[in-house]
Motif scaffolding. Structure first.
Motif, PDB file in Angstrom:
ATOM      1  N   ASN A 242       8.464  24.996  21.671  1.00 12.87           N
ATOM      2  CA  ASN A 242       9.635  24.704  20.841  1.00 12.87           C
ATOM      3  C   ASN A 242      10.909  25.297  21.428  1.00 12.87           C
ATOM      4  N   ASP A 246      14.216  23.172  22.416  1.00 14.08           N
ATOM      5  CA  ASP A 246      15.560  23.516  21.936  1.00 14.08           C
ATOM      6  C   ASP A 246      16.535  23.680  23.090  1.00 14.08           C
ATOM      7  N   MET A 268       5.996  22.286  16.191  1.00 10.55           N
ATOM      8  CA  MET A 268       6.280  21.163  17.083  1.00 10.55           C
ATOM      9  C   MET A 268       6.403  19.859  16.297  1.00 10.55           C
ATOM     10  N   ALA A 271       9.923  19.335  14.998  1.00 12.53           N
ATOM     11  CA  ALA A 271      11.016  19.147  15.953  1.00 12.53           C
ATOM     12  C   ALA A 271      11.150  17.661  16.276  1.00 12.53           C
TER      13      ALA A 271
END
Length: 402
Positions: A242, A246, A268, A271
């Motif tokens: 993650n 990002d 995950m 996201a």
């Protein structure tokens, strides 16, 4: 080797029905508890995943004792916190054997800690069942047994499985970037993946490593963007995946296709940039896995208990399934032999197979590992779904690549 879905369902259905039918026949366990000792990373950087193993063990033992325990006796888990440190795990396993005088051992979470526990078990001739050992070639002790069913050579079989899944589509990548943590298990497989991709005719355009515990993924994201790979292989553990996602988002970069070795599955899923990301698994909370009544019950109970415990992930996947299977291995060996003798149990496991919620495990291969039972899963619209091999895919699920 892969397990045929129909054979798996028939065997698991029979085993599940038999266990459910037997439950009512068991009397309440009596006598001195059988003590199973182990550690988990209840604190430190591995704690988030280790808590999944703690909850799984609690659920399993609660049900086991309702079914009569082992040998008619209640079962107690003597659990200690190894703080995510192999040296602490080593000391605590010494204590479990010499001071606590536990009857049996179950391994900790993560390769380094398991290796430490394995060394202690070997010194005292104790059997060690464990669930997350990622470098099988280091498993030299003949009384250690793993429920981590990624086979004896995951550095070869795992990348080949992923490439086979990609090759089933019209968009097999021509180039790959491999980036990886130096955490032992994911690093070991990622290094092996370099040779596999080369042999499969996929050009490596970037190989990059970072120290476990790294928090600055900006430079890594920049290097990936410059390399422009068709496929991104990420040897990440937990939230590292993650954090990389990002970092790539911040520089307006989204990889065409991406794979994360051992991600934190819940974060995950949440996201948006991880949609269509691939990973590997040994179990997911959907059919055909949940056609087994034992697995279905565990999935339901785990979801309820994980929600109450405020765990970020309430679905059973690889970690919880491997942990549940480790307890199944211990129960099967003790029940079959009506004994707690470490040598007798170890000899029996090397000569027999054990039915688990992930499939039938054997322990007569290199390092006492058996078949690679892993599958490829993918984030699809907020859910992890198995997509390869196709006979294990979630109903209606097909792999998506671009």
């Amino acid at each position: 080797m892969t397990i045929d879905r129909r054979v798996f369902l028939a065997a698991m259905g029979a085993a599940g029905a038999g266990a459910l039918a037997q439950r009512a026949a068991f009397a309440q366990p009596k006598g001195e508890p059988i003590r199973i000792g182990g550690t988990l990373a209840l604190t430190g950087p591995l704690a988030a995943t280790a808590l999944v193993h703690k909850l799984t063990g609690e659920i399993y033992l609660e049900d086991l004792n309702k079914r009569g325990g082992l040998l008619g006796r209640p079962v107690e888990w003597v659990l200690k916190d190894d703080q995510s440190k192999p040296d602490v795990a080593r000391t605590l396993y010494e204590q479990l054997i010499t001071s606590d005088k536990v009857d049996l051992l179950i391994g900790p979470y993560a390769t380094g800690n398991i290796l430490s526990a394995m060394g202690v078990a070997q010194r005292y001739g104790k059997m060690l069942v464990h669930h997350t050992f990622g470098i099988p070639k280091l498993a030299k002790y003949d009384r250690q047994f793993s429920s981590w069913s990624f086979g004896p050579t995951p550095e070869v079989s795992t990348p080949n499985l992923v490439i086979d899944a990609l090759a089933s589509t019209p968009h097999l990548p021509k180039t790959v970037a491999i980036v990886t943590s130096k955490f032992p298990s994911v690093h070991f497989v990622s290094v092996g993946a370099r040779e596999v991709f080369k042999k499969r005719g996929i050009k490596e355009v970037l190989f990059l490593e970072w120290d476990f515990g790294n928090r600055d993924f900006g430079p890594i994201a920049g290097r990936i963007k410059e390399a422009k790979p068709d496929f991104l292989w990420v040897g990440a553990l937990g939230l590292e995946g993650n954090q990389l996602i990002d970092a790539m988002k911040k520089i307006d970069y989204a990889p065409r296709n991406q794979f994360y070795h051992y991600p934190a599955p819940g974060p995950m899923l949440r996201a948006p940039e991880a949609n269509n990301a691939l990973s590997v698994t040994i179990f997911e909370s959907h059919p055909p896995f949940t056609d087994n009544p034992i697995a279905a019950k565990f999935v339901k109970t785990f979801a309820e208990r994980a929600a109450k415990a405020n765990l970020p992930d309430t679905a059973v996947d690889t970690q919880a399934a491997a942990s549940f299977s480790a307890w199944q291995i211990i129960e099967a060996a003790v029940t079959a032999n009506k004994s707690l003798d470490d040598k007798k149990l170890a000899d029996w496991l090397r000569a027999n197979k054990v039915d688990t919620i992930q499939g039938k495990l054997r322990f007569n291969g290199p390092g006492n590992f058996g078949d690679d039972l892993s599958r490829v899963k993918q984030v699809q619209d907020g859910k992890w779904l198995v997509v390869w091999p196709t006979d294990w895919a979630a109903p209606g699920a097909k792999i998506r690549v671009s």
